[in-house]
Design a protein around this motif. Structure first.
Motif, PDB file in Angstrom:
ATOM      1  N   ILE A 139      16.499  -3.852  -6.515  1.00 47.67           N
ATOM      2  CA  ILE A 139      15.313  -3.078  -6.896  1.00 47.67           C
ATOM      3  C   ILE A 139      14.076  -3.953  -6.686  1.00 47.67           C
ATOM      4  O   ILE A 139      14.025  -5.086  -7.170  1.00 47.67           O
ATOM      5  N   LYS A 140      13.080  -3.436  -5.971  1.00 45.91           N
ATOM      6  CA  LYS A 140      11.831  -4.159  -5.738  1.00 45.91           C
ATOM      7  C   LYS A 140      10.648  -3.319  -6.206  1.00 45.91           C
ATOM      8  O   LYS A 140      10.650  -2.093  -6.067  1.00 45.91           O
ATOM      9  N   ALA A 141       9.631  -4.021  -6.726  1.00 41.42           N
ATOM     10  CA  ALA A 141       8.372  -3.375  -7.096  1.00 41.42           C
ATOM     11  C   ALA A 141       7.378  -3.542  -5.954  1.00 41.42           C
ATOM     12  O   ALA A 141       7.326  -4.595  -5.314  1.00 41.42           O
ATOM     13  N   VAL A 142       6.569  -2.533  -5.687  1.00 39.30           N
ATOM     14  CA  VAL A 142       5.551  -2.559  -4.633  1.00 39.30           C
ATOM     15  C   VAL A 142       4.210  -2.222  -5.266  1.00 39.30           C
ATOM     16  O   VAL A 142       4.095  -1.227  -5.996  1.00 39.30           O
ATOM     17  N   ASP A 143       3.160  -3.078  -4.997  1.00 39.92           N
ATOM     18  CA  ASP A 143       1.843  -2.791  -5.569  1.00 39.92           C
ATOM     19  C   ASP A 143       0.982  -2.033  -4.573  1.00 39.92           C
ATOM     20  O   ASP A 143       1.402  -1.754  -3.439  1.00 39.92           O
ATOM     21  N   ASP A 144      -0.244  -1.711  -4.987  1.00 37.96           N
ATOM     22  CA  ASP A 144      -1.106  -0.874  -4.139  1.00 37.96           C
ATOM     23  C   ASP A 144      -1.674  -1.619  -2.945  1.00 37.96           C
ATOM     24  O   ASP A 144      -2.404  -1.049  -2.136  1.00 37.96           O
ATOM     25  N   SER A 145      -1.379  -2.936  -2.819  1.00 33.87           N
ATOM     26  CA  SER A 145      -1.762  -3.695  -1.624  1.00 33.87           C
ATOM     27  C   SER A 145      -0.596  -3.855  -0.666  1.00 33.87           C
ATOM     28  O   SER A 145      -0.717  -4.536   0.349  1.00 33.87           O
ATOM     29  N   GLY A 146       0.548  -3.242  -1.001  1.00 32.70           N
ATOM     30  CA  GLY A 146       1.718  -3.331  -0.142  1.00 32.70           C
ATOM     31  C   GLY A 146       2.572  -4.563  -0.385  1.00 32.70           C
ATOM     32  O   GLY A 146       3.562  -4.777   0.326  1.00 32.70           O
ATOM     33  N   LEU A 147       2.202  -5.395  -1.381  1.00 31.46           N
ATOM     34  CA  LEU A 147       3.001  -6.580  -1.694  1.00 31.46           C
ATOM     35  C   LEU A 147       4.237  -6.165  -2.491  1.00 31.46           C
ATOM     36  O   LEU A 147       4.169  -5.284  -3.353  1.00 31.46           O
ATOM     37  N   LYS A 148       5.351  -6.835  -2.196  1.00 33.63           N
ATOM     38  CA  LYS A 148       6.601  -6.534  -2.872  1.00 33.63           C
ATOM     39  C   LYS A 148       7.014  -7.699  -3.756  1.00 33.63           C
ATOM     40  O   LYS A 148       6.709  -8.856  -3.449  1.00 33.63           O
ATOM     41  N   SER A 149       7.697  -7.384  -4.847  1.00 34.17           N
ATOM     42  CA  SER A 149       8.180  -8.438  -5.742  1.00 34.17           C
ATOM     43  C   SER A 149       9.142  -9.351  -4.990  1.00 34.17           C
ATOM     44  O   SER A 149       9.778  -8.948  -4.014  1.00 34.17           O
TER      45      SER A 149
END
Length: 693
Positions: A577-587
């Protein structure tokens, strides 16, 4: 050859003088090239130290040409052509030209003269140190070569290549013939072709200051310092027919003592009250003249000897008018026709006449309708056309009204953290500038980041981008010349470049029931979270596949429950499971969970298995139908004699639904077994049949 050359010039400037260096510098040959439309390519070269110049004058230079490209294509092996060896002509050849050519005389004296003595006036004596004869020879020799291409050729410092083609490019290299045990001199070169021809530019920014019986011309020589080493000044009395007024090329090294100036100056004597027109032309080290500059005109005027001075100012009429008084010597009254009052809103702005035709004997005037900020001057109008202005004085009525609130504040932050702010300019005439305030939190008190009022409507700031604050906030206020401050502008919120990935979600539990995988994880707590992405792969596979993307809006609680229904029994799956922020960066988490799904009923991949026996031609045909064609990869076909071991007969891709087996013998019963293989690597339900032959 024994001769002393005397040259008198106003200002010295030569690109050759730039070559003069101390003898401790490692010597090198500098090369210039210029394509012509004839066609031909003109070359100029020179060493960059006096000692190298002396050695090369004795031993000479070798010039080679390498053809590098043809029709825009670089050739594998450059084509070499020897263009010859060059050294100064003999003294006898110089004697034929020095009487008619001053530059040739200077070069000959520098090359062969027993003594070298150059006399000058003004700043020239400060440039030429008479005790350094070798430096003088070097500097003046290159100066003469710069001023006359034919002299450069006689000195072995120039060449014209007429055997050139428009579709080729060349490297010209100039080598030293000085023995290396005497002095090492690096060769020089230039890369050029006929397509590099460019028309010469016009000299720029010609300006003139007309004074009493003289005019000072000046123009920007720095822009084209690499093109032009000298100039010719032309003058006209009717704006049509121009005549050259300097006999010698006009050059400058320090422009009359000015340090690091970009302009060159020339003073010409003229007659007052008569219009003159001027233009200049530049000359290249190859002897070419540029197109003329733009024409500038004017006329000299006798300077009025008397100057007015504003002595007092008084605000009257309830802050709407000003009473001005000035001083002017009585003996100067007979030389003027009167006075003029001028006004500007800036001390260095444009002063416009506001009251004309003030009598010569008047020494005071009242001006109504003043602005919040006013600068006044008094002009004495001379009878001969020459005017004199007073120094400006500032007049400000009482002002306690602040500027209006600034509007239109916009901005952006680049990847390096440089902030660019812009806003609409206030229209108040007494505006002084703006103060800029910044905050890292919209609820905190903003701090001022400008030391003094900023006059422009664009402002640059620098911020740290790699911190926990993902936004930065700005406000501005307008300030007038009385330091009255406006209200704050509306707050501007800017998002910083995002280099910090979101925090990682954590799988907390899982369960496999009824052929489905149930996952539960703790959500990422990053403020700029956009989605959670679920990746899955069969255990030990290389590639992960995206199984689900769950947007932030659906994450109502701190935990997420998710069900994977598309699983096969008897298979081990790995989940990430990965988190993605509004800049497209992933955990950055790479910890995955492995879950085994127990084996259940196998998928059916084939049906309608049948056979056909042909004893005459000796074969058995096996045929079947495909059930799940989109997911099926191939069918594994096994064969064996009844009650004996079966072996793999062949693999049939999903496009084949029948085979012919000719390896059969009479009175045998054969067992055929078909097992489907799916694209995800799983095996399907096996089908079997017996065929008697």
């Amino acid at each position: 050859m024994k001769r002393i050359v005397k040259i008198t010039i106003l200002i010295l400037c030569s690109i050759g003088a730039a070559y003069a260096q101390t003898i401790t510098k490692k010597a090198e040959i500098k090369v210039l090239g210029r394509a012509q439309t004839d066609p031909k390519i003109m070359l100029r070269w020179a060493p960059d130290t006096p000692r190298a110049f002396r050695k090369l004058a004795k031993y000479g230079y070798k010039l080679k040409r390498y053809t590098i490209s043809i029709d825009g294509q670089t050739i594998n092996k450059p084509i070499l052509k020897e263009l010859g060896e060059f050294k100064p002509a003999s003294p006898e050849e110089w004697m034929k030209v020095i009487e008619k050519n001053n530059n040739a005389a200077v070069m000959a004296q520098a090359l062969f003269g027993e003594n070298f003595n150059v006399q000058g006036v003004g700043s020239l004596q400060g440039i030429i140190n008479m005790s350094q004869e070798q430096e003088q020879r070097f500097t003046w020799a290159l100066y003469a070569a710069d001023q006359d291409f034919s002299v450069a050729q006689l000195a072995g410092l120039a060449f014209e290549d007429h055997e050139v083609r428009p579709n080729e490019k060349y490297v010209y290299k100039v080598f030293s013939l000085v023995p290396k045990n005497e002095m090492k001199i690096n060769d020089g070169g230039v890369f050029i072709g006929m397509k590099d021809y460019e028309e010469l530019p016009r000299p720029l920014d010609l300006a003139a200051i007309f004074d009493d019986q003289k005019v000072m011309l000046n123009w920007n020589y720095k822009i084209y310092a690499n093109q032009y080493n000298s100039y010719f000044i032309e003058r006209s009395e009717n704006g049509q027919l121009f005549e050259q007024i300097n006999k010698l090329p006009y050059t400058t090294l320090n422009s009359g003592g000015r340090v690091d100036t970009k302009r060159i100056y020339y003073i010409d004597s003229i007659t007052n009250n008569k219009t003159y027109y001027y233009r200049v032309k530049g000359r290249t080290p190859f002897g070419e003249l540029s197109p003329p500059s733009e024409v500038i005109s004017g006329k000299g005027l006798k300077v009025l000897a008397y100057v007015p001075k504003i002595s007092s100012k008084e605000i009257v009429n309830t802050n709407k008018s000003v009473l001005l008084e000035w001083e002017f010597l009585e003996e100067g009254t007979k030389f003027i026709t009167g006075f003029r009052l001028n006004k500007s809103n800036k001390v260095d702005g444009i002063y416009k006449p506001v009251i004309e035709n003030i009598a010569p004997k008047e020494r005071s005037i009242q001006y109504d309708d003043i602005d919040p900020t006013n600068y006044f001057t008094i002009t004495a109008i001379g009878k001969n056309g020459s005017n004199r202005d007073s120094y400006p004085v500032l007049v400000q009525p009482i002002d306690s009204i602040p500027p209006v609130k600034p509007v239109g504040l916009e901005g952006k932050v680049d990847s390096l953290g440089v902030v660019t702010l812009e806003w609409k300019a206030n229209t108040e005439p007494d505006m002084l500038g703006y103060r800029v305030f910044r905050g890292n939190n919209q609820k905190e008190e903003f701090s001022q980041i400008t030391v003094s009022p900023h006059k422009a409507t664009i402002f640059y700031d620098s911020i740290a981008v790699k911190n926990l604050n993902d936004k930065v906030y700005y406000k501005i206020v307008a300030v007038d010349q009385r330091y009255n401050m406006s209200e704050y502008s509306d707050r501007l919120t800017l998002k910083k470049p995002d280099y910090i990935p979101p925090t990682s979600p954590v799988i907390t539990s899982y369960e496999v029931k009824k052929g489905k995988v149930h996952l539960k994880w703790a959500n990422s707590q990053s403020r700029d979270l956009l989605t959670h992405e679920v990746y899955r792969r069969v255990k030990d596979s290389v590639k992960w596949s995206l199984s689900a993307s769950i947007p932030k809006d659906s994450l109502k609680v701190a935990y997420t429950d998710w069900v994977d229904s598309n699983v096969d029994g008897g298979t081990e799956y790995q989940y990430l499971i990965k988190a993605v922020d509004d800049s497209g960066l992933k955990s950055e988490n790479e910890n995955y969970l492995t879950i085994e799904v127990p084996k259940t009923k196998l998928r059916s991949g084939i049906k309608s298995l049948g056979s056909y026996v042909d004893k005459i031609n000796g074969f058995i045909e096996i045929f079947w139908k495909i059930v799940d064609k989109d997911n099926l990869l191939e069918v594994m076909i096994y064969k064996g004699v009844k009650d004996k071991k079966v072996t793999l007969l062949r693999n049939a891709p999903q496009t084949i639904t029948r085979i012919v087996d000719e390896d059969v013998h009479p009175n045998n019963s054969y067992i055929y077994m078909l097992r489907p293989v799916f694209k995800d690597g799983s095996l399907g339900e096996m089908k079997q049949m017996e065929v008697k032959y």
